[in-house]
Design a protein around this motif. Structure first.
Motif, PDB file in Angstrom:
ATOM      1  N   GLN A  95       0.831  -1.212   0.000  1.00  0.00           N
ATOM      2  CA  GLN A  95       0.000   0.000   0.000  1.00  0.00           C
ATOM      3  C   GLN A  95       0.862   1.256   0.000  1.00  0.00           C
ATOM      4  O   GLN A  95       0.567   2.224  -0.715  1.00  0.00           O
ATOM      5  N   ALA A  98       2.196   1.882  -3.382  1.00  0.00           N
ATOM      6  CA  ALA A  98       1.136   2.335  -4.286  1.00  0.00           C
ATOM      7  C   ALA A  98       0.784   3.797  -4.038  1.00  0.00           C
ATOM      8  O   ALA A  98       0.384   4.514  -4.967  1.00  0.00           O
ATOM      9  N   PRO A 102       3.068   5.569  -7.324  1.00  0.00           N
ATOM     10  CA  PRO A 102       2.044   4.882  -8.107  1.00  0.00           C
ATOM     11  C   PRO A 102       2.516   4.484  -9.501  1.00  0.00           C
ATOM     12  O   PRO A 102       2.025   3.503 -10.068  1.00  0.00           O
ATOM     13  N   VAL A 105       3.819   0.842  -9.648  1.00  0.00           N
ATOM     14  CA  VAL A 105       2.938  -0.271  -9.241  1.00  0.00           C
ATOM     15  C   VAL A 105       1.884  -0.510 -10.306  1.00  0.00           C
ATOM     16  O   VAL A 105       1.153   0.413 -10.685  1.00  0.00           O
ATOM     17  N   ARG A 107      -0.555  -3.684 -10.445  1.00  0.00           N
ATOM     18  CA  ARG A 107      -1.726  -4.132  -9.696  1.00  0.00           C
ATOM     19  C   ARG A 107      -1.304  -4.645  -8.322  1.00  0.00           C
ATOM     20  O   ARG A 107      -0.150  -5.053  -8.134  1.00  0.00           O
ATOM     21  N   LEU A 108      -2.244  -4.626  -7.378  1.00  0.00           N
ATOM     22  CA  LEU A 108      -1.995  -5.045  -5.998  1.00  0.00           C
ATOM     23  C   LEU A 108      -2.797  -6.288  -5.654  1.00  0.00           C
ATOM     24  O   LEU A 108      -3.994  -6.363  -5.961  1.00  0.00           O
ATOM     25  N   ILE A 199      -5.207   5.500  -3.823  1.00  0.00           N
ATOM     26  CA  ILE A 199      -4.548   4.381  -4.495  1.00  0.00           C
ATOM     27  C   ILE A 199      -5.190   4.187  -5.862  1.00  0.00           C
ATOM     28  O   ILE A 199      -6.395   3.947  -5.977  1.00  0.00           O
ATOM     29  N   ALA A 201      -3.866   2.005  -8.248  1.00  0.00           N
ATOM     30  CA  ALA A 201      -3.656   0.647  -8.760  1.00  0.00           C
ATOM     31  C   ALA A 201      -4.872  -0.219  -8.435  1.00  0.00           C
ATOM     32  O   ALA A 201      -5.358  -0.209  -7.298  1.00  0.00           O
ATOM     33  N   ALA A 203      -6.853  -3.332  -7.135  1.00  0.00           N
ATOM     34  CA  ALA A 203      -6.440  -4.186  -6.019  1.00  0.00           C
ATOM     35  C   ALA A 203      -7.389  -5.365  -5.837  1.00  0.00           C
ATOM     36  O   ALA A 203      -8.611  -5.224  -5.968  1.00  0.00           O
TER      37      ALA A 203
END
Length: 275
Positions: A95, A98, A102, A105, A107-108, A199, A201, A203
């Motif tokens: 996190q 991200a 950003p 990154v 995807r999370l 955020i 990305a 998730a």
């Protein structure tokens, strides 16, 4: 075994497979061995990176210092951008990256983790003692008790030999007490609850319904706060859901990460058609 030197610490790492890079970030006190159920499966689709930080960590800024170590490893490997999969404390690190970087990154995948201090439900006092280590217990008994709290009774009944392997691996590859408590303090200070909306990305949040270290309500709050996210709750699994329900976790992870690649491919095709 490749090694990256970083200040007072060194980073041992393994890279397996081909494809889009996927960095796996372990939880409190867990080395890269903890991903033994993920690497064989995920490295068929991704270039997986697992690592251990060796030496005494000085986490003056807390989780941001842990995130900086991951960023340094990505730089060392020449990875401008990667998927991140983090478990527990590793989910805090993912996190943080991200939010801070950003552009690095893709995807999370956040497993058994939470927004930190701003979570809606706190850990029980007994679970906290199991995590920190009961005073007077031997090292082996403290590890066993911590892993019993981290897993469901169903898992221990179904896979007693594997559970014993976890105890032995955890005993053989544990950080020093100073490093462990430095990481514990870093995790205790982390709070992303007010920043989750930033955020960008996509998730995937995966949580075991019997997680006693990070109650499932906290995983739900994490998924609710991240704009482009989805929640997957897995029954009869505890904090180590990625070990207990590895087939489900691996399948969900591959599907989620590959969906992003397909979407990017469609966008590129549309861009070429309209240019």
């Amino acid at each position: 075994m490749p090694v990256m030197l970083s200040g007072e610490t060194s980073v041992d790492y393994d890279v397996r497979g081909e494809g889009p890079p996927l960095v796996l970030i372990g939880g409190l006190g867990f080395g890269r061995w903890s991903w033994f159920r993920q690497v064989p499966a995920l490295s068929r689709h991704f270039r997986t990176v697992t690592f251990d930080v060796r030496g005494e960590q000085r986490l003056r800024r807390g989780v941001p210092d842990l995130a900086a170590e991951v960023l340094a490893l990505m730089d060392h490997l020449g990875l401008p951008r990667a998927h991140l999969m983090g478990s527990s404390l590793g989910g805090f690190v993912a996190q943080q990256l991200a939010l801070e970087r950003p552009e690095r990154v893709n995807r999370l995948v956040l497993v058994g983790t939470s927004p930190g201090r701003g979570s809606p439900k706190t850990m029980s006092p007994q679970a906290l003692l199991d995590m920190a280590g009961w005073p007077g217990l031997s090292a082996e008994r403290a590890v066993r008790r911590g892993l019993e709290t981290a897993t469901s009774q169903d898992y221990r009944n179904r896979r007693p030999q594997e559970f014993e392997h976890l105890v032995r691996w955890r005993m053989a590859d544990s950080p020093s007490a100073a490093t462990y408590y430095e990481q514990l303090r870093a995790g205790a200070r982390f709070d992303s609850s007010r920043d989750l909306g930033r955020i960008t990305a996509p998730a995937l949040v995966i949580h075991g319904t019997e997680d006693r270290y990070v109650p499932p309500a906290n995983g739900a709050a994490l998924a609710a706060g991240i704009p482009n996210s989805r929640l997957r709750l897995l029954d009869r699994a505890g904090h180590l859901v990625f070990i207990e329900r590895f087939a489900d976790v691996n399948r969900e992870t591959v599907t989620f990460l590959k969906a992003g690649a397909r979407r990017s491919s469609r966008c590129r095709r549309r861009a070429r058609q309209t240019s």
